[in-house]
Design a protein around this motif. Structure first.
Motif, mmCIF file in Angstrom:
data_model
loop_
_atom_site.group_PDB
_atom_site.id
_atom_site.type_symbol
_atom_site.label_atom_id
_atom_site.label_comp_id
_atom_site.label_asym_id
_atom_site.label_seq_id
_atom_site.Cartn_x
_atom_site.Cartn_y
_atom_site.Cartn_z
ATOM 1 N N LYS A 137 0.912 -1.234 -0.162
ATOM 2 C CA LYS A 137 -0.080 -0.100 -0.085
ATOM 3 C C LYS A 137 0.798 1.296 0.045
ATOM 4 O O LYS A 137 1.941 1.302 0.830
ATOM 5 C CB LYS A 137 -0.853 -0.073 1.181
ATOM 6 C CG LYS A 137 -2.030 1.048 1.161
ATOM 7 C CD LYS A 137 -2.892 1.219 2.263
ATOM 8 C CE LYS A 137 -3.986 2.249 2.114
ATOM 9 N NZ LYS A 137 -4.669 2.309 3.390
ATOM 10 N N THR A 138 0.475 2.305 -0.673
ATOM 11 C CA THR A 138 1.157 3.579 -0.875
ATOM 12 C C THR A 138 0.996 4.380 0.342
ATOM 13 O O THR A 138 0.050 3.976 1.189
ATOM 14 C CB THR A 138 0.765 4.294 -2.166
ATOM 15 O OG1 THR A 138 -0.664 4.555 -1.741
ATOM 16 C CG2 THR A 138 1.106 3.734 -3.327
ATOM 17 N N CYS A 139 2.008 4.878 0.684
ATOM 18 C CA CYS A 139 1.671 6.241 1.817
ATOM 19 C C CYS A 139 1.768 7.449 1.423
ATOM 20 O O CYS A 139 2.890 8.053 0.915
ATOM 21 C CB CYS A 139 2.868 5.890 2.665
ATOM 22 S SG CYS A 139 3.198 4.218 3.453
ATOM 23 N N ASP A 140 0.800 8.080 0.999
ATOM 24 C CA ASP A 140 0.387 9.357 0.716
ATOM 25 C C ASP A 140 -0.439 10.113 1.491
ATOM 26 O O ASP A 140 -1.150 9.630 2.395
ATOM 27 C CB ASP A 140 0.388 9.495 -0.863
ATOM 28 C CG ASP A 140 -0.540 8.522 -1.288
ATOM 29 O OD1 ASP A 140 -1.685 8.455 -0.445
ATOM 30 O OD2 ASP A 140 -0.684 8.160 -2.492
ATOM 31 N N SER A 143 -3.759 7.952 1.463
ATOM 32 C CA SER A 143 -3.738 6.571 2.072
ATOM 33 C C SER A 143 -4.647 6.350 3.289
ATOM 34 O O SER A 143 -4.927 5.215 3.545
ATOM 35 C CB SER A 143 -2.266 6.058 2.203
ATOM 36 O OG SER A 143 -1.857 6.926 3.065
ATOM 37 N N HIS A 144 -5.085 7.364 3.997
ATOM 38 C CA HIS A 144 -5.711 7.202 5.220
ATOM 39 C C HIS A 144 -7.266 7.263 5.016
ATOM 40 O O HIS A 144 -8.037 6.935 5.777
ATOM 41 C CB HIS A 144 -5.501 8.288 6.401
ATOM 42 C CG HIS A 144 -5.946 9.576 6.015
ATOM 43 N ND1 HIS A 144 -5.200 10.185 4.678
ATOM 44 C CD2 HIS A 144 -6.966 10.268 6.260
ATOM 45 C CE1 HIS A 144 -5.963 11.376 4.712
ATOM 46 N NE2 HIS A 144 -6.934 11.572 5.549
ATOM 47 N N ALA A 178 0.628 -2.044 7.231
ATOM 48 C CA ALA A 178 -0.128 -0.764 7.185
ATOM 49 C C ALA A 178 -1.393 -1.168 8.125
ATOM 50 O O ALA A 178 -1.680 -0.263 8.998
ATOM 51 C CB ALA A 178 -0.434 -0.305 5.681
ATOM 52 N N GLU A 179 -2.034 -2.227 7.777
ATOM 53 C CA GLU A 179 -3.258 -2.812 8.426
ATOM 54 C C GLU A 179 -3.539 -3.987 7.952
ATOM 55 O O GLU A 179 -2.718 -4.657 7.226
ATOM 56 C CB GLU A 179 -4.319 -1.657 8.196
ATOM 57 C CG GLU A 179 -4.586 -1.360 6.595
ATOM 58 C CD GLU A 179 -5.190 -0.002 6.178
ATOM 59 O OE1 GLU A 179 -5.736 0.593 7.144
ATOM 60 O OE2 GLU A 179 -4.875 0.309 5.145
ATOM 61 N N SER A 180 -4.853 -4.570 8.350
ATOM 62 C CA SER A 180 -5.215 -5.803 7.762
ATOM 63 C C SER A 180 -6.430 -5.541 6.780
ATOM 64 O O SER A 180 -6.472 -4.156 6.374
ATOM 65 C CB SER A 180 -5.977 -6.567 8.828
ATOM 66 O OG SER A 180 -7.425 -6.283 8.759
ATOM 67 N N GLN A 199 0.827 8.028 8.840
ATOM 68 C CA GLN A 199 1.994 8.086 7.693
ATOM 69 C C GLN A 199 2.569 6.613 6.959
ATOM 70 O O GLN A 199 3.010 6.570 6.037
ATOM 71 C CB GLN A 199 3.051 8.824 8.137
ATOM 72 C CG GLN A 199 2.948 10.547 8.576
ATOM 73 C CD GLN A 199 2.027 10.677 9.621
ATOM 74 O OE1 GLN A 199 2.129 9.938 10.446
ATOM 75 N NE2 GLN A 199 1.218 11.604 9.403
ATOM 76 N N GLU A 200 2.008 5.792 7.868
ATOM 77 C CA GLU A 200 2.651 4.307 7.366
ATOM 78 C C GLU A 200 1.330 3.718 6.429
ATOM 79 O O GLU A 200 1.611 2.606 5.816
ATOM 80 C CB GLU A 200 2.377 3.459 8.560
ATOM 81 C CG GLU A 200 3.616 3.551 9.619
ATOM 82 C CD GLU A 200 4.953 3.383 8.796
ATOM 83 O OE1 GLU A 200 5.239 2.255 8.485
ATOM 84 O OE2 GLU A 200 5.914 4.345 8.645
ATOM 85 N N GLY A 201 0.431 4.595 6.171
ATOM 86 C CA GLY A 201 -0.513 4.217 4.902
ATOM 87 C C GLY A 201 -1.683 3.551 5.600
ATOM 88 O O GLY A 201 -2.540 2.812 4.719
ATOM 89 N N CYS A 202 -2.158 3.333 7.014
ATOM 90 C CA CYS A 202 -3.377 2.998 7.255
ATOM 91 C C CYS A 202 -4.545 3.775 7.129
ATOM 92 O O CYS A 202 -4.346 5.029 7.078
ATOM 93 C CB CYS A 202 -3.000 2.357 8.906
ATOM 94 S SG CYS A 202 -2.951 3.660 10.024
#
Length: 270
Positions: A137-140, A143-144, A178-180, A199-202
């Motif tokens: 998953k991207t981190c931008d 992404s949240h 990032a997450e599940s 910032q980790e994409g979650c």
């Protein structure tokens, strides 16, 4: 027959709702909220609508002034009444940019769905999960969001199903968690609580937000090794609340703080 609401109109769910040139369908140009309705009340209603409208502003979808949180919440609850599920239901509110090509002006559309669900309870046996190896998953700055562009999660869920897992953990572009496929991830190590930062994409989950506001949580990057060396791991989302993980790969976990957080969430949200 179950009903849905399309742009404020109550229709049966077998009626067509999207045209073939709908940009949500074509490009994933839209957002959605999955909300828990309990005893005629939307749990974390403020959290959901703040996230939705902030996200719509970010992706430049502007709803008319009369389509506001109060109206959408009211329509969601009325739909639950129509579908006889006000006591316990899952509501999905989706907003897309309407019909047209990428360069056309937005012509917004929203759809509300509701269905009864079973009462959530503590998952005594714990979840079996592992890391999904085939997507990052991207981190931008997007992404949240709860985006209609959901492919990495779909593939992670398929991976979990094919491998007899309850869920799968999705990595970001930095090879960190990032997450599940359907939830935020929390780990407990030496009595401290950790979760990936935005910032980790979650996704900025509503139950995640509640946990951050009620507990001392360290937001940081978590590697798969951090997860596997943890004392506890649990997942959170709006519908299931808190679910503890029994095993990830060959690592096994207990459920002490996880259960405490679940019980507190139950007391506060019902």
């Amino acid at each position: 027959m179950n009903y849905v609401i399309v742009d404020g109109n109550l229709v049966t769910e077998d009626k067509p709702a999207l045209q073939v040139n709908n940009r949500g369908y074509r490009y994933g140009d839209g957002l959605f909220e999955t909300m828990l309705v309990l005893a005629g009340k939307i749990i974390f209603e403020t959290y959901h609508f703040e996230r939705l409208f902030e996200g719509l502003k970010l992706i430049q979808i502007e709803l008319p002034p009369d389509i506001n949180p109060k109206k959408l919440a009211g329509e969601s609850l009325k739909l639950c009444e129509q579908n006889n599920c006000t006591e316990l239901a899952r509501v999905r509110l989706s907003v897309n940019s309407g019909n047209g090509n990428l360069s056309d002006p937005n012509n917004q559309q929203y759809i509300i769905e509701s269905q009864p669900i079973k009462k959530r309870s503590w998952n005594e046996t714990g979840l079996l999960v592992d890391v999904y190896p085939s997507a990052r998953k991207t981190c931008d700055r997007f992404s949240h969001l709860k985006s209609a562009n959901y492919l990495p999660y779909v593939m992670a869920a398929r991976y979990a199903s094919k491998n007899q897992l309850d869920d799968a953990l999705v990595l970001n572009a930095h090879e960190r968690i990032a997450e599940s496929s359907i939830a935020n991830v929390f780990v407990v190590k030496d009595g401290r609580l950790f979760t990936p930062s935005l910032q980790e994409g979650c996704v900025s989950g509503t139950v995640r937000r509640w946990i951050l506001e009620n507990y001392d949580v360290v937001e940081k990057g978590l590697t798969p090794e951090d997860v596997k060396s943890a004392d506890e791991v649990f997942l959170s989302n709006a519908i299931s609340g808190i679910r503890w993980v029994r095993q990830c790969g060959d690592a096994n976990y207990c459920a002490k703080l996880s259960l405490d957080i679940y019980q507190k969430l139950q007391r506060e949200s019902g």
